[in-house]
Design a protein around this motif. Structure first.
Motif, mmCIF file in Angstrom:
data_model
loop_
_atom_site.group_PDB
_atom_site.id
_atom_site.type_symbol
_atom_site.label_atom_id
_atom_site.label_comp_id
_atom_site.label_asym_id
_atom_site.label_seq_id
_atom_site.Cartn_x
_atom_site.Cartn_y
_atom_site.Cartn_z
ATOM 1 N N ILE A 31 9.333 3.720 -7.116
ATOM 2 C CA ILE A 31 9.699 4.229 -5.793
ATOM 3 C C ILE A 31 8.410 4.431 -5.013
ATOM 4 C CG2 ILE A 31 10.747 6.109 -4.480
ATOM 5 C CD1 ILE A 31 12.676 6.499 -6.811
ATOM 6 N N SER A 32 8.319 3.757 -3.879
ATOM 7 C CA SER A 32 7.137 3.838 -3.020
ATOM 8 C C SER A 32 7.538 4.490 -1.705
ATOM 9 C CB SER A 32 6.581 2.446 -2.723
ATOM 10 O OG SER A 32 6.360 1.738 -3.904
ATOM 11 N N ARG A 33 6.708 5.414 -1.251
ATOM 12 C CA ARG A 33 6.926 6.036 0.052
ATOM 13 C C ARG A 33 5.702 5.754 0.890
ATOM 14 N NH1 ARG A 33 9.370 9.367 3.365
ATOM 15 N NH2 ARG A 33 8.394 11.145 4.341
ATOM 16 N N PHE A 34 5.937 5.308 2.124
ATOM 17 C CA PHE A 34 4.842 5.057 3.041
ATOM 18 C C PHE A 34 5.330 5.264 4.454
ATOM 19 C CE2 PHE A 34 6.970 1.054 2.216
ATOM 20 C CZ PHE A 34 7.088 0.447 3.454
ATOM 21 N N ARG A 35 4.411 5.275 5.380
ATOM 22 C CA ARG A 35 4.804 5.374 6.775
ATOM 23 C C ARG A 35 4.327 4.124 7.500
ATOM 24 N NH1 ARG A 35 1.030 7.032 10.352
ATOM 25 N NH2 ARG A 35 -0.955 7.637 9.471
ATOM 26 N N VAL A 36 4.990 3.837 8.600
ATOM 27 C CA VAL A 36 4.658 2.670 9.420
ATOM 28 C C VAL A 36 4.034 3.166 10.711
ATOM 29 C CG1 VAL A 36 5.566 0.665 10.644
ATOM 30 C CG2 VAL A 36 6.527 1.321 8.425
ATOM 31 N N LEU B 247 3.555 -14.586 -4.795
ATOM 32 C CA LEU B 247 2.814 -14.737 -3.534
ATOM 33 C C LEU B 247 3.404 -13.918 -2.393
ATOM 34 C CD1 LEU B 247 1.791 -18.496 -3.627
ATOM 35 C CD2 LEU B 247 0.415 -16.471 -4.169
ATOM 36 N N ASP B 248 4.708 -13.717 -2.376
ATOM 37 C CA ASP B 248 5.303 -12.893 -1.316
ATOM 38 C C ASP B 248 4.928 -11.417 -1.486
ATOM 39 O OD1 ASP B 248 6.665 -14.950 0.177
ATOM 40 O OD2 ASP B 248 7.979 -15.136 -1.561
ATOM 41 N N HIS B 249 4.857 -10.942 -2.723
ATOM 42 C CA HIS B 249 4.392 -9.571 -2.954
ATOM 43 C C HIS B 249 2.911 -9.455 -2.610
ATOM 44 C CE1 HIS B 249 2.790 -6.124 -5.209
ATOM 45 N NE2 HIS B 249 3.901 -5.558 -4.781
ATOM 46 N N VAL B 250 2.141 -10.461 -2.974
ATOM 47 C CA VAL B 250 0.716 -10.467 -2.626
ATOM 48 C C VAL B 250 0.557 -10.344 -1.110
ATOM 49 C CG1 VAL B 250 -1.392 -11.864 -2.616
ATOM 50 C CG2 VAL B 250 -0.008 -11.675 -4.709
ATOM 51 N N GLU B 251 1.401 -11.045 -0.338
ATOM 52 C CA GLU B 251 1.349 -10.937 1.129
ATOM 53 C C GLU B 251 1.596 -9.498 1.580
ATOM 54 O OE1 GLU B 251 3.760 -12.250 5.152
ATOM 55 O OE2 GLU B 251 3.854 -13.607 3.438
ATOM 56 N N PHE C 107 7.594 -4.294 12.299
ATOM 57 C CA PHE C 107 7.247 -4.180 10.886
ATOM 58 C C PHE C 107 8.430 -4.601 10.014
ATOM 59 C CE2 PHE C 107 7.346 -1.921 6.897
ATOM 60 C CZ PHE C 107 6.113 -2.241 6.353
ATOM 61 N N ASP C 108 9.610 -4.062 10.310
ATOM 62 C CA ASP C 108 10.793 -4.386 9.517
ATOM 63 C C ASP C 108 11.138 -5.870 9.585
ATOM 64 O OD1 ASP C 108 11.043 -1.743 8.677
ATOM 65 O OD2 ASP C 108 12.476 -1.234 10.255
ATOM 66 N N LYS C 109 10.956 -6.482 10.748
ATOM 67 C CA LYS C 109 11.221 -7.928 10.879
ATOM 68 C C LYS C 109 10.288 -8.734 9.990
ATOM 69 C CE LYS C 109 13.274 -7.885 15.445
ATOM 70 N NZ LYS C 109 13.132 -8.204 16.864
ATOM 71 N N TRP C 110 9.098 -8.226 9.742
ATOM 72 C CA TRP C 110 8.160 -8.873 8.822
ATOM 73 C C TRP C 110 8.533 -8.590 7.366
ATOM 74 C CZ3 TRP C 110 4.545 -5.947 5.801
ATOM 75 C CH2 TRP C 110 3.719 -6.734 4.994
ATOM 76 N N LEU C 111 8.801 -7.306 7.039
ATOM 77 C CA LEU C 111 8.992 -6.912 5.648
ATOM 78 C C LEU C 111 10.339 -7.336 5.070
ATOM 79 C CD1 LEU C 111 7.851 -5.448 3.184
ATOM 80 C CD2 LEU C 111 8.929 -3.360 4.048
ATOM 81 N N LEU C 112 11.411 -7.232 5.835
ATOM 82 C CA LEU C 112 12.741 -7.449 5.261
ATOM 83 C C LEU C 112 12.949 -8.844 4.672
ATOM 84 C CD1 LEU C 112 14.915 -5.280 7.657
ATOM 85 C CD2 LEU C 112 13.986 -4.699 5.402
ATOM 86 N N PRO C 113 12.465 -9.922 5.291
ATOM 87 C CA PRO C 113 12.597 -11.230 4.631
ATOM 88 C C PRO C 113 11.813 -11.306 3.312
ATOM 89 C CG PRO C 113 12.164 -11.519 6.970
ATOM 90 C CD PRO C 113 11.974 -10.068 6.669
ATOM 91 N N LEU C 114 10.678 -10.615 3.246
ATOM 92 C CA LEU C 114 9.915 -10.575 2.000
ATOM 93 C C LEU C 114 10.674 -9.766 0.947
ATOM 94 C CD1 LEU C 114 6.400 -10.051 3.576
ATOM 95 C CD2 LEU C 114 7.239 -12.131 2.476
ATOM 96 N N ALA C 115 11.338 -8.703 1.367
ATOM 97 C CA ALA C 115 12.160 -7.919 0.441
ATOM 98 C C ALA C 115 13.295 -8.774 -0.120
ATOM 99 C CB ALA C 115 12.703 -6.678 1.136
ATOM 100 N N GLY D 60 0.857 -2.232 9.601
ATOM 101 C CA GLY D 60 1.149 -0.834 9.909
ATOM 102 C C GLY D 60 1.407 0.069 8.723
ATOM 103 N N MET D 61 1.390 -0.442 7.483
ATOM 104 C CA MET D 61 1.649 0.400 6.311
ATOM 105 C C MET D 61 0.502 1.389 6.126
ATOM 106 S SD MET D 61 3.135 -2.348 3.547
ATOM 107 C CE MET D 61 3.866 -1.216 2.382
ATOM 108 N N ARG D 62 0.856 2.659 5.999
ATOM 109 C CA ARG D 62 -0.132 3.721 5.812
ATOM 110 C C ARG D 62 0.376 4.719 4.778
ATOM 111 N NH1 ARG D 62 -2.083 0.526 8.765
ATOM 112 N NH2 ARG D 62 -3.310 0.840 10.645
ATOM 113 N N ASP D 63 -0.558 5.399 4.159
ATOM 114 C CA ASP D 63 -0.258 6.538 3.274
ATOM 115 C C ASP D 63 0.789 6.198 2.216
ATOM 116 O OD1 ASP D 63 -2.024 8.041 4.862
ATOM 117 O OD2 ASP D 63 -0.400 8.586 6.228
ATOM 118 N N MET D 64 0.551 5.155 1.446
ATOM 119 C CA MET D 64 1.497 4.732 0.421
ATOM 120 C C MET D 64 1.285 5.531 -0.858
ATOM 121 S SD MET D 64 2.293 1.035 -1.197
ATOM 122 C CE MET D 64 3.671 0.667 -0.137
ATOM 123 N N TYR D 65 2.382 6.071 -1.377
ATOM 124 C CA TYR D 65 2.390 6.761 -2.661
ATOM 125 C C TYR D 65 3.480 6.131 -3.509
ATOM 126 C CZ TYR D 65 -0.613 10.086 -0.382
ATOM 127 O OH TYR D 65 -1.662 10.661 0.283
#
Length: 133
Positions: free
Chosen positions: A5-10, A68-72, A17-25, A81-86
């Motif tokens: 479980i990862s928590r971060f802020r955008v 490679l998608d996770h590496v991206e 941000f979501d338009k970028w991340l969701l296809p990778l998810a 915009g990902m910040r403060d990831m725990y």
């Protein structure tokens, strides 16, 4: 099961941000051994995201780290915009049970299981003039 479980802020435009991340998810969900991969929004904090991952094995989790998608995600996440990831990890999570029902107040198939909880649910519903299950 291996759970992360990862928590971060955008920071910045969360919609972009979501338009970028969701296809990778979606690509992460298709990887071997993936059971669950969800990106969640905190309704009280529009910048907050929680990423929940469940993998069949720790090896499946480790394999996804070099996809490679996770590496991206990791390589340019900060630029997006990902910040403060725990991150929290649970290895060898045991006793996984999946249950589902179409309505929250529906009882489990075994009507004797969680009897006290359902008694209180029925009591609450009756006090509000609602039908019981």
């Amino acid at each position: 099961m291996y759970i992360t479980i990862s928590r971060f802020r955008v920071e910045g435009d969360g919609e972009t941000f979501d338009k970028w991340l969701l296809p990778l998810a979606d690509k992460m969900r298709a990887l071997p051994g993936n059971v669950l991969y969800r990106v969640l929004h905190d309704p009280l904090d529009p910048q907050a995201r929680v990423l929940t991952e469940v993998w069949e094995t720790e090896e499946d989790h480790l394999a996804h780290l070099v996809d490679l998608d996770h590496v991206e995600i990791i390589a340019i996440g900060s630029e997006k915009g990902m910040r403060d990831m725990y991150v929290h990890h649970w290895s060898k999570a045991e006793g996984h049970i999946e249950r589902g029902r179409s309505r929250t107040e529906q009882r489990l198939a075994d009507r004797t299981e969680r009897g006290e909880m359902y008694r209180l649910i029925d009591e609450f519903r009756v006090s509000r003039g609602l039908s019981t299950s």
